[in-house]
Design an enzyme around this catalytic site. Structure first.
Site, PDB file in Angstrom:
ATOM      1  N   CYS A  50       0.819  -1.213   0.000  1.00  0.00           N
ATOM      2  CA  CYS A  50       0.000   0.000   0.000  1.00  0.00           C
ATOM      3  C   CYS A  50       0.854   1.265   0.000  1.00  0.00           C
ATOM      4  CB  CYS A  50      -0.945   0.009   1.196  1.00  0.00           C
ATOM      5  SG  CYS A  50      -0.123  -0.107   2.799  1.00  0.00           S
ATOM      6  N   GLU A 114       8.095  -0.315  11.608  1.00  0.00           N
ATOM      7  CA  GLU A 114       7.018  -1.305  11.466  1.00  0.00           C
ATOM      8  C   GLU A 114       7.574  -2.570  10.810  1.00  0.00           C
ATOM      9  OE1 GLU A 114       5.274  -2.365   8.609  1.00  0.00           O
ATOM     10  OE2 GLU A 114       6.089  -1.074   7.055  1.00  0.00           O
ATOM     11  N   ALA A 115       7.048  -3.712  11.266  1.00  0.00           N
ATOM     12  CA  ALA A 115       7.618  -4.991  10.855  1.00  0.00           C
ATOM     13  C   ALA A 115       6.910  -5.618   9.663  1.00  0.00           C
ATOM     14  CB  ALA A 115       7.588  -5.964  12.041  1.00  0.00           C
ATOM     15  N   MET A 194      -3.815  -7.528   6.008  1.00  0.00           N
ATOM     16  CA  MET A 194      -4.076  -6.242   6.651  1.00  0.00           C
ATOM     17  C   MET A 194      -5.362  -6.292   7.454  1.00  0.00           C
ATOM     18  SD  MET A 194      -2.021  -3.687   6.644  1.00  0.00           S
ATOM     19  CE  MET A 194      -1.846  -2.048   6.069  1.00  0.00           C
TER      20      MET A 194
END
Length: 467
Positions: A50, A114-115, A194
């Site tokens: 995204c 963020e992973a 997600m």
């Protein structure tokens, strides 16, 4: 063989452009095949999330590889390459390695640390492996990048300092809902990775009751059962929207799911005293139709808004520690890469020596037919031994020198001194234009003039430029 990265991300392109470039899972194989079918591209990995669309490629030349990749991306976006020039960034050789490792470590993410990106890189690598578009160079690059990402999360506090994209979006949503999501009814649209993360994060923050909807009802039911949520058919989307305060939209649909009409009908049945209906659009292409944001009583948080509002930084010490890891790993990879570049030249030199020995032994056999088999064998062993001893120290030393900065010149000197022909991958005679030269001037020079480069396509200077 050279490494080239060409891509667009939230840093360089608006959501509308990322939507055009985004590659659905069903199209990944076609895109990878299209990339490696280009004359200058021999290996390719495609990352489409995204927040970014990037091509990692092994190319036989900077100019040709750049032109090939830009053409394929422009074809995907349905526009001319010139239209993407200011949105696409380019990283070459050392800068390409640095970029990929930074992405894997979470340093280039919208929410630093963020992973999720590490899993997305792993998926992209596995897909390229399955379609046989990743060769030796990209296998090594991607395996090392994944290792760098794991080191960053295991050896520093970047996990604690950073947030997932979903957590960051929900933090923004909480600010719009009196600062607390506890007890707030929520709906998740989409049951993929997600969507699953959205349900898990909402549950952790105490939101509820939770509802999940998805085009594939079975997946929605499985996801809902895992978190004690309810699953509703996608046909009941309007009704479900009217009962919640927060919506996380994260589908793989190519068209908007939350249209102005759907949301407008839901608002008509919703009590306005409950506060705004907050829609978190984490999908690319967007799940929320642009006109929805104009409806009274609706707050839309999309990728563009997150980029403008989220602070980029984990604790300085953690970011610095990850930066040090990346720098060291980049140096190590470049050392390997320089050694790998000289290996074919060393092999060619040894092959040339073997050819010379074989030819001389054949001549000896013709001139001295009186030699016995044992005598010929002894002569052959002696000559081979002499040649191997003569070559041993120079080849060991050239490998050592090649591992140092600027070491690629030694392989070139060996090829020149011994007139060695080292096979090149995908040789071509002409460089295809990226676009009409009236639109985007071409780089002036040869591939050997291009230093480790990081910038946008628009930064590449015209003929006669210094880069």
């Amino acid at each position: 063989m050279k490494l080239l990265v060409v891509g667009a991300s939230y840093r360089t392109a608006p959501v509308a452009t990322l939507e055009q470039l985004a590659v659905a899972p069903a199209d990944l194989t076609r895109m990878l095949d299209r990339l490696v079918a280009q004359p200058y591209v021999t290996e390719a990995v495609l990352v489409s999330t995204c927040n970014r669309v990037e091509v990692y490629a092994a190319v036989s030349g900077f100019h040709g590889g750049l032109g090939d990749i830009c053409a394929v991306l422009a074809e995907q976006a349905g526009c001319q390459p010139a239209a993407l020039a200011n949105n696409l960034y380019v990283h070459f050789d050392a800068a390409a390695v640095d970029h990929v490792f930074r992405v894997a470590a979470g340093l280039d993410s919208m929410v630093v640390g963020e992973a999720q990106i590490l899993g997305q890189l792993r998926d992209a690598y596995h897909w390229a492996t399955g379609t046989d578009t990743a060769g030796r160079l990209l296998h090594e690059l991607m395996q090392q990048a994944l290792r760098v990402g794991k080191r960053a999360h295991a050896e520093t506090g970047i996990d604690r300092a950073g947030q997932s994209v979903v957590t960051a979006a929900l933090d923004l949503a909480a600010e719009l809902l009196d600062g607390d999501l506890n007890g707030r009814p929520a709906l998740v649209v989409g049951a993929g990775a997600m969507g699953s993360l959205g349900v898990a994060t909402l549950a952790r923050l105490g939101a509820g009751p939770l509802t999940v909807t998805n085009r594939g009802a079975d997946r929605a039911v499985r996801l809902a059962e895992s978190y004690g949520a309810a699953a509703v058919p996608i046909a009941e989307l309007t009704s479900a929207l009217s009962t919640v305060d927060i919506v996380v939209a994260a589908t793989a649909s190519t068209e908007a799911v939350l249209t102005r009409d759907v949301v407008g009908r839901a608002l008509a049945d919703r009590d306005p005293e409950r506060g705004p209906l907050v829609l978190l659009d984490l999908a690319v292409p967007r799940d929320v139709e642009p006109g929805v944001a104009d409806l009274p009583g609706v707050e839309v948080i999309d990728i563009d808004r997150m980029a403008a509002m989220i602070a980029d930084g984990p604790a300085a010490a953690d970011a610095a520690a990850v930066e040090r890891i990346v720098v060291g790993e980049v140096d190590g990879f470049l050392t390997w890469l320089r050694g790998a570049d000289v290996a074919p030249t060393v092999a060619a030199l040894r092959g040339r020596a073997d050819d010379v020995v074989t030819a001389e032994l054949r001549r000896l056999a013709q001139r001295r037919p009186d030699l016995s088999d044992d005598q010929r064998a002894e002569v052959a062993r002696t000559v081979h031994r002499v040649v191997q001893r003569l070559l041993h120290q120079p080849t060991v030393r050239v490998r050592q020198l090649a591992a140092e900065p600027g070491g690629d010149q030694y392989a070139a000197l060996l090829r020149e001194l011994f007139d060695l022909q080292v096979p090149q991958t995908s040789p071509v005679d002409t460089v295809p234009d990226i676009v009409d030269t009236a639109d985007v001037p071409r780089f002036g020079g040869t591939d050997s003039d291009v230093p480790p480069f990081g910038g946008t396509v628009a930064d590449i200077p015209p003929t006669g430029g210094e880069r």
